[in-house]
Every structure is written in structure tokens, then in C-alpha cells.
Scaffold this motif. Structure first.
Motif, PDB file in Angstrom:
ATOM      1  N   VAL A   1      22.762  24.565 -49.872  1.00 27.94           N
ATOM      2  CA  VAL A   1      22.275  24.115 -51.183  1.00 27.94           C
ATOM      3  C   VAL A   1      22.795  22.714 -51.484  1.00 27.94           C
ATOM      4  CG1 VAL A   1      22.329  24.549 -53.675  1.00 27.94           C
ATOM      5  CG2 VAL A   1      22.039  26.453 -52.079  1.00 27.94           C
ATOM      6  N   ALA A   2      24.069  22.483 -51.201  1.00 24.90           N
ATOM      7  CA  ALA A   2      24.655  21.159 -51.443  1.00 24.90           C
ATOM      8  C   ALA A   2      23.957  20.089 -50.613  1.00 24.90           C
ATOM      9  CB  ALA A   2      26.148  21.183 -51.139  1.00 24.90           C
TER      10      ALA A   2
ATOM     11  N   THR B   1      19.961  33.757 -51.878  1.00 20.34           N
ATOM     12  CA  THR B   1      21.355  33.316 -51.909  1.00 20.34           C
ATOM     13  C   THR B   1      21.673  32.468 -50.679  1.00 20.34           C
ATOM     14  OG1 THR B   1      22.023  35.380 -50.869  1.00 20.34           O
ATOM     15  CG2 THR B   1      22.189  35.287 -53.262  1.00 20.34           C
ATOM     16  N   PRO B   2      21.087  31.267 -50.614  1.00 21.12           N
ATOM     17  CA  PRO B   2      21.408  30.405 -49.474  1.00 21.12           C
ATOM     18  C   PRO B   2      22.877  30.000 -49.514  1.00 21.12           C
ATOM     19  CG  PRO B   2      20.098  29.213 -51.082  1.00 21.12           C
ATOM     20  CD  PRO B   2      20.182  30.621 -51.550  1.00 21.12           C
TER      21      PRO B   2
ATOM     22  N   THR C   1      16.753  42.723 -55.503  1.00 24.64           N
ATOM     23  CA  THR C   1      16.543  43.178 -56.877  1.00 24.64           C
ATOM     24  C   THR C   1      15.670  42.147 -57.583  1.00 24.64           C
ATOM     25  OG1 THR C   1      18.455  42.003 -57.781  1.00 24.64           O
ATOM     26  CG2 THR C   1      18.846  44.241 -56.908  1.00 24.64           C
ATOM     27  N   GLU C   2      15.161  42.523 -58.731  1.00 25.92           N
ATOM     28  CA  GLU C   2      14.325  41.596 -59.502  1.00 25.92           C
ATOM     29  C   GLU C   2      15.116  40.356 -59.912  1.00 25.92           C
ATOM     30  OE1 GLU C   2      11.030  39.972 -60.693  1.00 25.92           O
ATOM     31  OE2 GLU C   2      11.058  41.952 -59.767  1.00 25.92           O
ATOM     32  N   SER C   3      16.378  40.518 -60.282  1.00 30.04           N
ATOM     33  CA  SER C   3      17.178  39.354 -60.695  1.00 30.04           C
ATOM     34  C   SER C   3      17.485  38.451 -59.502  1.00 30.04           C
ATOM     35  CB  SER C   3      18.464  39.779 -61.398  1.00 30.04           C
ATOM     36  OG  SER C   3      19.328  40.442 -60.505  1.00 30.04           O
ATOM     37  N   GLU C   4      17.702  39.023 -58.323  1.00 32.27           N
ATOM     38  CA  GLU C   4      17.931  38.210 -57.122  1.00 32.27           C
ATOM     39  C   GLU C   4      16.679  37.420 -56.770  1.00 32.27           C
ATOM     40  OE1 GLU C   4      21.165  40.797 -54.570  1.00 32.27           O
ATOM     41  OE2 GLU C   4      19.060  41.406 -54.525  1.00 32.27           O
TER      42      GLU C   4
ATOM     43  N   ARG D   1      13.983  30.447 -59.057  1.00 33.24           N
ATOM     44  CA  ARG D   1      14.429  29.333 -59.919  1.00 33.24           C
ATOM     45  C   ARG D   1      15.023  28.206 -59.091  1.00 33.24           C
ATOM     46  NH1 ARG D   1      16.390  33.491 -63.077  1.00 33.24           N
ATOM     47  NH2 ARG D   1      18.516  33.153 -62.327  1.00 33.24           N
ATOM     48  N   LEU D   2      15.904  28.555 -58.161  1.00 32.86           N
ATOM     49  CA  LEU D   2      16.514  27.539 -57.306  1.00 32.86           C
ATOM     50  C   LEU D   2      15.443  26.812 -56.499  1.00 32.86           C
ATOM     51  CD1 LEU D   2      18.939  26.109 -56.043  1.00 32.86           C
ATOM     52  CD2 LEU D   2      19.061  28.002 -54.393  1.00 32.86           C
TER      53      LEU D   2
END
Length: 83
Positions: free
Chosen positions: A60-61, A54-55, A7-10, A16-17
């Protein structure tokens, strides 16, 4: 396996990330950061370009640690970008 389109938000969230982590990486090479985070350079490249919206949390950490960001700083920077 068929993947559902993002999706556009995903897509925006992943971008951003990626932007935050790429900025924090600064002049360090992707190879250096990926090795420190114990992930492949290709995985880091996908995260930084937003291709992985969504890694996994531990990924991410590990990347945040490798570029010197605490998870609190990462959250704060993400919230700031949304303003």
C-alpha cells in the motif's frame, strides 16, 4: 488451501482502498504505476478492484507513493469516505 470468504466489512474496506488508489492514479496507466511501485500489474488490479481487502502495508505504501499520495493523505481520505 481453502480461503475463508470475505465479510461484508472486509469487502467494503478493500473497495474503499481500491477506489482511492484508482482515483489517485488518474490518467496514469496501471503498468506505469505498478512498475513504479515494483509490484505486478495483476496485484495492482486486484487492489484497485477490492479483490485484495488487506494488502501488505509496504505494498500500500509503495502504491500510494507511486500515485503521489502520502500515507497521511491516504488515511485522511479513507476516514473521509467513512463519514
Amino acid at each position: 488451501m481453502v480461503r475463508v470468504p470475505l465479510t461484508e466489512s472486509e469487502r467494503a474496506r478493500g473497495e474503499r482502498l481500491g477506489r482511492l488508489l484508482r482515483t489517485a492514479r488518474g490518467g496514469r496507466s496501471m503498468v506505469d504505476v505498478a512498475a513504479h511501485a515494483r509490484i505486478s500489474v495483476e496485484t495492482l488490479r486486484k487492489i484497485e478492484t477490492g479483490r485484495v481487502p488487506t494488502p501488505a502495508f509496504f505494498t500500500v505504501a509503495a502504491v500510494a507513493d507511486a500515485v503521489g499520495l502520502s500515507l497521511d493523505e491516504l488515511v485522511d481520505a479513507t476516514v473521509e469516505q467513512l463519514r
